[in-house]
Structure formats: structure tokens, C-alpha cells
Write an enzyme that holds these catalytic residues in place. Structure first.
Site, PDB file in Angstrom:
ATOM      1  N   ARG A   1     -13.388  -8.733   0.952  1.00  0.00           N
ATOM      2  CA  ARG A   1     -12.059  -8.457   1.099  1.00  0.00           C
ATOM      3  C   ARG A   1     -11.181  -9.782   0.933  1.00  0.00           C
ATOM      4  NH1 ARG A   1     -10.238  -3.412   1.121  1.00  0.00           N
ATOM      5  NH2 ARG A   1      -8.256  -4.393   0.468  1.00  0.00           N
TER       6      ARG A   1
ATOM      7  N   CYS B   1     -16.724   1.366   0.604  1.00  0.00           N
ATOM      8  CA  CYS B   1     -15.001   0.988   1.082  1.00  0.00           C
ATOM      9  C   CYS B   1     -14.956   0.638   2.230  1.00  0.00           C
ATOM     10  CB  CYS B   1     -13.874   1.034  -0.130  1.00  0.00           C
ATOM     11  SG  CYS B   1     -13.603   2.814   0.455  1.00  0.00           S
TER      12      CYS B   1
ATOM     13  N   ASP C   1     -17.338   7.409  -1.486  1.00  0.00           N
ATOM     14  CA  ASP C   1     -15.889   7.364  -1.183  1.00  0.00           C
ATOM     15  C   ASP C   1     -16.178   8.342  -0.072  1.00  0.00           C
ATOM     16  OD1 ASP C   1     -13.422   5.986  -0.100  1.00  0.00           O
ATOM     17  OD2 ASP C   1     -12.678   6.428  -2.204  1.00  0.00           O
TER      18      ASP C   1
ATOM     19  N   ARG D   1       0.459  -0.743  -0.398  1.00  0.00           N
ATOM     20  CA  ARG D   1      -0.246   0.142  -0.123  1.00  0.00           C
ATOM     21  C   ARG D   1       1.026   1.326   0.257  1.00  0.00           C
ATOM     22  NH1 ARG D   1      -5.239   1.458   3.525  1.00  0.00           N
ATOM     23  NH2 ARG D   1      -6.001  -0.024   1.549  1.00  0.00           N
TER      24      ARG D   1
ATOM     25  N   HIS E   1      -7.508   1.304  -6.366  1.00  0.00           N
ATOM     26  CA  HIS E   1      -7.442   0.345  -5.298  1.00  0.00           C
ATOM     27  C   HIS E   1      -8.156  -1.203  -6.024  1.00  0.00           C
ATOM     28  CE1 HIS E   1      -7.916  -1.014  -1.216  1.00  0.00           C
ATOM     29  NE2 HIS E   1      -8.227  -0.489  -1.026  1.00  0.00           N
TER      30      HIS E   1
ATOM     31  N   GLN F   1     -10.214  -3.421  -3.730  1.00  0.00           N
ATOM     32  CA  GLN F   1     -11.350  -3.029  -3.390  1.00  0.00           C
ATOM     33  C   GLN F   1     -12.437  -3.567  -4.485  1.00  0.00           C
ATOM     34  OE1 GLN F   1     -12.223  -2.220  -0.145  1.00  0.00           O
ATOM     35  NE2 GLN F   1     -14.390  -2.471  -0.788  1.00  0.00           N
TER      36      GLN F   1
HETATM   37  N1  NVA Z   1     -10.330   6.742  -1.037  1.00  0.00           N
HETATM   38  C1  NVA Z   1      -9.939   6.760   0.012  1.00  0.00           C
HETATM   39  C2  NVA Z   1      -9.856   5.074  -0.132  1.00  0.00           C
HETATM   40  C3  NVA Z   1      -9.470   4.896   1.033  1.00  0.00           C
HETATM   41  C4  NVA Z   1      -9.799   2.870   1.394  1.00  0.00           C
HETATM   42  C5  NVA Z   1      -8.617   7.453   0.282  1.00  0.00           C
HETATM   43  O1  NVA Z   1      -7.543   6.419  -0.496  1.00  0.00           O
HETATM   44  O2  NVA Z   1      -8.447   7.396   1.638  1.00  0.00           O
HETATM   45  N1   CP Z   2     -11.544  -0.480   2.280  1.00  0.00           N
HETATM   46  C1   CP Z   2      -9.839  -0.378   2.663  1.00  0.00           C
HETATM   47  O1   CP Z   2      -9.510  -0.665   1.917  1.00  0.00           O
HETATM   48  O2   CP Z   2      -9.443  -0.160   3.900  1.00  0.00           O
HETATM   49  P1   CP Z   2      -8.600   0.274   5.070  1.00  0.00           P
HETATM   50  O3   CP Z   2      -8.224   1.048   4.273  1.00  0.00           O
HETATM   51  O4   CP Z   2      -8.732   0.212   6.334  1.00  0.00           O
HETATM   52  O5   CP Z   2      -7.584  -0.990   4.702  1.00  0.00           O
END
Ligand code: NVA
Ligand code: CP
Length: 308
Positions: free
Chosen positions: A295, A267, A227, A108, A135, A138
Site C-alpha cells: 500500500r 485486503c 474480502d 475515506r 477502493h 488497495q
Molecule cells: N469491503 C471492505 C474493505 C475493507 C478494507 C469494507 O468496505 O469494509
Molecule cells: N485494506 C484496508 O484498506 O485496510 P484498512 O481498513 O485498515 O485501512
């Protein structure tokens, strides 16, 4: 090397096979303990390294459980606790070392370039556990959740409200092209998908409607998604962005314009009272907890796809 970096990298057939394997594996383990291994243990004796440059609850937990269910093990690496492109150790060197220790890496990252750089130097597959660009894990799990609840996603109407230019909406656009559903994005012009995404959508014949009217985006929808308005590391004037997106909040008034049996997806983590009202996320149409669970199941077949 089979890396899983973006939905757009895979053929529709491969993406479909990932979803079907996830459904089949999930069905076969009804009544198993949460972390008990599947009977065939395809990842037995193998391990995954996970690196998180940004916070995570679901990705961290679900990959760990996914690996356990496949019969393997995982190790979580905190970039602050390892030599990760710091001191004299380059990302290339870290990648070379990880290749010796584990069978697959999940990253990540705040910079999609790190995924590509890592991928270039690893001799084992790498999975994108979220970047600022996409992502994909997800969205694959969301396809699984949709189909479990409502059947084939082909030709269905999926609505996306709020920020139309973030990692989630990018992967959703790619999924619309690959799984052939109709995507309607409701967002202010300022937060429309990037030119690059629109070009991809056009050349891949994805059915995408972009409108600044939330009512138009949600009309006749089978599934309404949103989101957080402010993504991790989103360097914007937060108050101004929240003000711009206010009328795109998914609430009961808007949900009434979708199909009566439409589902709501998010998500997580969620900005309650911002992109979605409490009565929608906690209401009957919401499938957000099942999304979190799925997931695990989607990622198990993503891992298998990478390794086979
Ligand atoms: N768009 C959000 C998704 C979190 C799972 C982010 O990048 O923070
Ligand atoms: N939806 C998602 O990726 O959640 P986290 O940021 O908790 O991993």
C-alpha cells in the site's frame, strides 16, 4: 486537477506508469529505514491531509509512511474533531480551507458523493482512501503485489469469491478492464456485481465471468481473492448474508482447484473462519502481509501521479 477516485477514471497507460514507478521506487530504497525519505524527496515541503469517516489501520499507516518516504508530512483529521459539514461549515467551506493549508487530500468516506463534492471545491488533488463504491488504492497495490510475485498480470486468471458487489470487487472489475486480466467472480446471484458495473465491464471489454459455482470461479486461477463478507456500514442481515456466502469460503479444498502456484490475497481486515480459513490465510500461498506493505509503495506513485 488530477484526482484519484476510481480506477476507471484513468487511462491504462497512466495506471501502468503508476505501477512501474512504484516498482522502481521500491527497488531503489532497499535497506533504507522504513520511514527514511527517497533520495529525490519529490514531496519535500509539502503535506497531505487525511480524513477518515470510517476506521482504518492500513490506509492510515501506509499513507503516512508513503508521504514520509516522499519527503513530506501528513496530518490526520478526525471528522468528529473538525468542522466537517457540521454547524455552519459546509463540506465546500472545509474544502476551500484545506486548499489553503495542504497540497493534497485523502478521504475515506461512507458516501462516495462526499469525495465528488470535496473534489469539486478543492483546488488541490483528492485521493479516494475507500468509499462504499470503490477502493482503488488497495487494488493498485494488489496489482503491484501480483506482478512482484508472478510477473505481468496481463491475461492471468484472477478469482474473486464471496461478495461480488462491494467496493473491492468494483475496483477489481475496473482493473480487469484496464490491465487486461481475466476475472472470474464466484458469488450467489444475490451478491452479483451491480448492473452499472456490468455495463461498464461490457463497454470496456473487460473479461469477466460470473458464476454461482465457487469451483468454476477458482479453476486454473493464478490468484484467489476475497474480502470480508460484511463491509463497514453494510446494512444487511449479517447472519443471513454469512449463511448465503458460506460455500464461497476460500479454504484448502477450494485452493486445490486453483493453479498449484496460485497466490491468495486479502485486503484485510479479515474475518478468519468466515471468508477464508486460517490455514489458507496463514499458509504458503498467502501474500497478505506483502499486500499491506505495498500500500505504501503504490500510494507513493498515486500521490506523484496526482501532483505531476
Ligand atoms: N469491503 C471492505 C474493505 C475493507 C478494507 C469494507 O468496505 O469494509
Ligand atoms: N485494506 C484496508 O484498506 O485496510 P484498512 O481498513 O485498515 O485501512
Amino acid at each position: 486537477m488530477k484526482n484519484f477516485l476510481n480506477i476507471s477514471d484513468l487511462s491504462s497507460n497512466d495506471l501502468r506508469s503508476i505501477i512501474e514507478e512504484a516498482k522502481a521506487r521500491k527497488q531503489k530504497r532497499e535497506n533504507f529505514n522504513k520511514s527514511a525519505p527517497d533520495k529525490d524527496k519529490p514531496f519535500e515541503g509539502k503535506s497531505m491531509a487525511m480524513i477518515f469517516e470510517k476506521p482504518s489501520t492500513r490506509t492510515r499507516m501506509s499513507f503516512d509512511i508513503a508521504v514520509k518516504q516522499l519527503g513530506g508530512s501528513s496530518i490526520i483529521l478526525n471528522p468528529d474533531g473538525i468542522h466537517y459539514g457540521k454547524g455552519n461549515e459546509t463540506l465546500k467551506d472545509t474544502a476551500k480551507v484545506l486548499t489553503e493549508y495542504v497540497d493534497i487530500v485523502m478521504l475515506r468516506t461512507s458516501s462516495h458523493k462526499n469525495l465528488e463534492e470535496f473534489g469539486k471545491h478543492l483546488d488541490i488533488p483528492i485521493i479516494n482512501g475507500l468509499s462504499e463504491q470503490s477502493h482503488p488504492c488497495q487494488i493498485m497495490s494488489d496489482i503491484l503485489t501480483f506482478e512482484e510475485t508472478k510477473g505481468s498480470i496481463k491475461n492471468k486468471i484472477i478469482s474473486w469469491l464471496g461478495d461480488g458487489n462491494n467496493n473491492m470487487s468494483n475496483s477489481l472489475i475496473e482493473a480487469a478492464g484496464k490491465f487486461n486480466f481475466q476475472l472470474k467472480i464466484g458469488c450467489p446471484k444475490k451478491y452479483s456485481p451491480s448492473k452499472k458495473m456490468l455495463k461498464w465491464a461490457k463497454s470496456n471489454k473487460a473479461s469477466i465471468l460470473i458464476t454461482s459455482k465457487p469451483e468454476e470461479a477458482i479453476k486454473d486461477s493464478d490468484c484467489v481473492m476475497t474480502d470480508k463478507w460484511i463491509s463497514m456500514n453494510d446494512k444487511v442481515n449479517q447472519n443471513a448474508k454469512k449463511k448465503d456466502l458460506k460455500k464461497y469460503q476460500v479454504n484448502n479444498k477450494l485452493m486445490k482447484i486453483a493453479k498449484p502456484d496460485a497466490i491468495f490475497m486479502h485486503c484485510l481486515p479479515v474475518g478468519r473462519g468466515e471468508e477464508v480459513s486460517n490455514d489458507v490465510i496463514d499458509g504458503k500461498q498467502s501474500v497478505v502481509w506483502r499486500q499491506a506493505l505495498n500500500r505504501v509503495h503504490a500510494q507513493k506513485s498515486i500521490i506523484n501521479w496526482c501532483l505531476n
